[in-house]
Design a protein around this motif. Sequence first.
Motif, PDB file in Angstrom:
ATOM      1  N   ILE A 260       0.861  -1.188   0.000  1.00 38.27           N
ATOM      2  CA  ILE A 260       0.000   0.000   0.000  1.00 38.27           C
ATOM      3  C   ILE A 260       0.897   1.237   0.000  1.00 38.27           C
ATOM      4  CG2 ILE A 260      -1.564   1.388   1.456  1.00 38.27           C
ATOM      5  CD1 ILE A 260      -2.713  -1.307   2.476  1.00 38.27           C
TER       6      ILE A 260
ATOM      7  N   LEU B 190      -3.358   0.660  -3.739  1.00 42.89           N
ATOM      8  CA  LEU B 190      -2.858  -0.682  -3.443  1.00 42.89           C
ATOM      9  C   LEU B 190      -2.155  -1.181  -4.714  1.00 42.89           C
ATOM     10  CD1 LEU B 190      -3.050  -3.274  -1.557  1.00 42.89           C
ATOM     11  CD2 LEU B 190      -5.185  -3.784  -2.788  1.00 42.89           C
TER      12      LEU B 190
ATOM     13  N   VAL C 229      -4.596   6.066   7.590  1.00 42.14           N
ATOM     14  CA  VAL C 229      -3.877   4.934   6.995  1.00 42.14           C
ATOM     15  C   VAL C 229      -4.558   3.628   7.384  1.00 42.14           C
ATOM     16  CG1 VAL C 229      -1.674   3.688   6.900  1.00 42.14           C
ATOM     17  CG2 VAL C 229      -1.684   6.197   6.931  1.00 42.14           C
ATOM     18  N   GLN C 230      -4.982   3.541   8.635  1.00 41.81           N
ATOM     19  CA  GLN C 230      -5.686   2.332   9.084  1.00 41.81           C
ATOM     20  C   GLN C 230      -7.002   2.140   8.308  1.00 41.81           C
ATOM     21  OE1 GLN C 230      -7.328   2.319  13.085  1.00 41.81           O
ATOM     22  NE2 GLN C 230      -6.721   0.173  13.360  1.00 41.81           N
TER      23      GLN C 230
ATOM     24  N   THR D 172      -6.311   0.956   4.832  1.00 40.06           N
ATOM     25  CA  THR D 172      -5.889  -0.442   4.834  1.00 40.06           C
ATOM     26  C   THR D 172      -7.105  -1.366   4.918  1.00 40.06           C
ATOM     27  OG1 THR D 172      -3.878   0.266   5.948  1.00 40.06           O
ATOM     28  CG2 THR D 172      -4.355  -2.073   6.010  1.00 40.06           C
TER      29      THR D 172
ATOM     30  N   PRO E 143      -1.643  -6.984   1.224  1.00 45.89           N
ATOM     31  CA  PRO E 143      -0.446  -6.140   1.258  1.00 45.89           C
ATOM     32  C   PRO E 143       0.505  -6.568   2.366  1.00 45.89           C
ATOM     33  CG  PRO E 143      -2.342  -4.948   2.119  1.00 45.89           C
ATOM     34  CD  PRO E 143      -2.874  -6.225   1.552  1.00 45.89           C
TER      35      PRO E 143
ATOM     36  N   VAL F 260       3.566  -1.017   4.007  1.00 46.82           N
ATOM     37  CA  VAL F 260       2.975   0.277   3.679  1.00 46.82           C
ATOM     38  C   VAL F 260       4.097   1.287   3.454  1.00 46.82           C
ATOM     39  CG1 VAL F 260       1.593   2.208   4.575  1.00 46.82           C
ATOM     40  CG2 VAL F 260       0.847  -0.153   4.968  1.00 46.82           C
TER      41      VAL F 260
ATOM     42  N   THR G 106       2.575   4.027  13.121  1.00 47.20           N
ATOM     43  CA  THR G 106       1.747   3.357  12.119  1.00 47.20           C
ATOM     44  C   THR G 106       1.884   1.847  12.250  1.00 47.20           C
ATOM     45  OG1 THR G 106       2.134   5.250  10.677  1.00 47.20           O
ATOM     46  CG2 THR G 106       1.162   3.310   9.661  1.00 47.20           C
TER      47      THR G 106
ATOM     48  N   ILE H 191      -1.288  -0.673  12.698  1.00 52.67           N
ATOM     49  CA  ILE H 191      -1.819  -1.532  11.633  1.00 52.67           C
ATOM     50  C   ILE H 191      -1.074  -2.855  11.491  1.00 52.67           C
ATOM     51  CG2 ILE H 191      -2.672   0.496  10.340  1.00 52.67           C
ATOM     52  CD1 ILE H 191      -0.381  -0.013   8.352  1.00 52.67           C
TER      53      ILE H 191
ATOM     54  N   LEU I 187       1.674  -3.727  10.113  1.00 58.85           N
ATOM     55  CA  LEU I 187       2.348  -3.997   8.840  1.00 58.85           C
ATOM     56  C   LEU I 187       3.637  -3.182   8.823  1.00 58.85           C
ATOM     57  CD1 LEU I 187      -0.463  -3.765   6.099  1.00 58.85           C
ATOM     58  CD2 LEU I 187       0.945  -5.772   6.637  1.00 58.85           C
TER      59      LEU I 187
ATOM     60  N   THR J 238       6.191  -0.589   7.879  1.00 58.45           N
ATOM     61  CA  THR J 238       5.876   0.702   7.266  1.00 58.45           C
ATOM     62  C   THR J 238       7.150   1.509   7.055  1.00 58.45           C
ATOM     63  OG1 THR J 238       3.720   0.732   8.361  1.00 58.45           O
ATOM     64  CG2 THR J 238       4.575   2.854   7.609  1.00 58.45           C
TER      65      THR J 238
END
Lengths: 320, 320
Positions: free
Chosen positions: B23, B36, B66-67, B70, B82, B85, B117, B121, B123, B125
């Motif tokens: 993302i 994406l 951002v969340q 996603t 994904p 990010v 972040t 989330i 992920l 980043t």
Amino acid sequence: MTAVTLTSVLAQALPLGAGEPVIAVDVGGTDTKAALFDTSGRMLGLSRTPTPLDGERTAFSVIARVQELTLQFAADFPAVRPRAVGLLAPGLVDDDAGIGVLSTNLHWSNVPFKQLTEDLIHLPTTFSHDVRAAGEAEFRLGAARPYRNVVVLVIGTGIAGSLFINGRAHTGGGYAGEIGHSIVHPSGPLCGCGSRGCLETVASAGAIVRRYEEVTGIRLSGAREALALARTGDPAAALIWSEALDALALSIAQLAAILAPEAIVIGGGLAQAGDQLFVPLRERVSALLSFHRRPVIVPASIGENAGLLGGALRARDLVS
Amino acid sequence: MTAVTLTSVLAQALPLGAGEPVIAVDVGGTDTKAALFDTSGRMLGLSRTPTPLDGERTAFSVIARVQELTLQFAADFPAVRPRAVGLLAPGLVDDDAGIGVLSTNLHWSNVPFKQLTEDLIHLPTTFSHDVRAAGEAEFRLGAARPYRNVVVLVIGTGIAGSLFINGRAHTGGGYAGEIGHSIVHPSGPLCGCGSRGCLETVASAGAIVRRYEEVTGIRLSGAREALALARTGDPAAALIWSEALDALALSIAQLAAILAPEAIVIGGGLAQAGDQLFVPLRERVSALLSFHRRPVIVPASIGENAGLLGGALRARDLVS
């Protein structure tokens, strides 16, 4: 206490440190300096002789001089067997390829100095730009050592710089770091390079003397005299010095915006002005900047043999 | 023939190429763009929504956005999972540390965006500067790809740059590449940054519009209109455009002296002027330089989504 003091004196006297024995030869527009460095980093047989100016044949006479120097060192210091040579020259130099791209003063273009010297003297040779080699000595051994992003400026007859970015020299095929030929006033004086208003037409030691002589008709012995006059309130000298500081501050502010160096290290003849240079220069740079990363502005620490030390470092890099 | 044509159309449509799905979120002063990217490099679900401007809480609202994005991508494209990010923002950004050092417009300072972040989330980043990410897309996928030493300028409301030196981005802790805040006229207009005569006070699309409106009292829809007026001989527009070109040429000549880049790549709104920009700009730069290495000056090739592609590249770098 005594031992500590002696050690630190020794470290000052031998900034190069231990390593392979090498020869460094710094070919200038007027004089050629040369020295032999032994395994302890001691500088031996330092000599300064006129550069052989033979018109179109100058490049070959320079290489022959390197051979003579090598033989002289062998005769004078038979116990020291140099393993490599660091040869330095001014002008446009492609350090990576070992080629003298252009020197107007020394009448050469595209001369493969590294190869020709190695063929003649049978020792591994580096061929580098004189100011970049001096900058590298400051970067590895001197005032620029604490920093990874730093510009070393040498201000004398002209102005040249060497860039260190993320801990590595950036040469741009020999074309990077030409801060002296970064234009500060597009309608300014014609520069020897053909452009107008280059920094060195206003802010070099050479420009300060020339401008003073043009304005007053009075001949000076050098920039030192112009600065002494500026200190004592001579209006022409004070104005010319102030304009030099303004131009230098502008170029340093531009370097800050573009490269964000942590430090600007200034060497060369003009740096000997000390506080008369550094105090107002820092004030002017500070006044020009806003959010930019503010570089510290400090004098070079190695002195007039920085070029030879840089040449020795590069020669050692070849064989260690 | 047909297959070749289709392949090259596909390559144009998918400049990112194959890799991990990621993302990218590009937070601007006004709008936030997001997309994406799947394993083939296809851009999915491109959206543009107002940036949540919540005063002092803006940073946290951005992370919450951002969340949301996603979750939205997961709902809309359940087959694409994904793995990372790439989050981009303007202002002063320390890409290496993943910290938003300062954004006056978005009211944050020293926000650890990467960490916050990732905590929210789950992920990996990256947090990077918007213009440097766009520059990286040009460097890895676009017009700057053939070069190892290149400056990518984005000229819009302001002017920002990204530097690539010996094949690597030089960020200077977030402070490098601020060509828009390199001073061209020390006694010029006050810049929003607090300095005087920064390049972007004269040569940005925003400055061209503002200066025209100040001189004539006529409101413009944008720089495109000012350039159309300059083409038809409107004296104020022609003068302001000529001064913008002069300032831009001067800054590029300074970059040539300092960094010796092989190329200057120009993107952003002003680059859409095409030949009206590039032809006179190349002439002016050429007239300013002498022995310097002359950079080619070419338009950016990736277009308005260069930031998102750069964000996707950086996100992929994290997980591959």
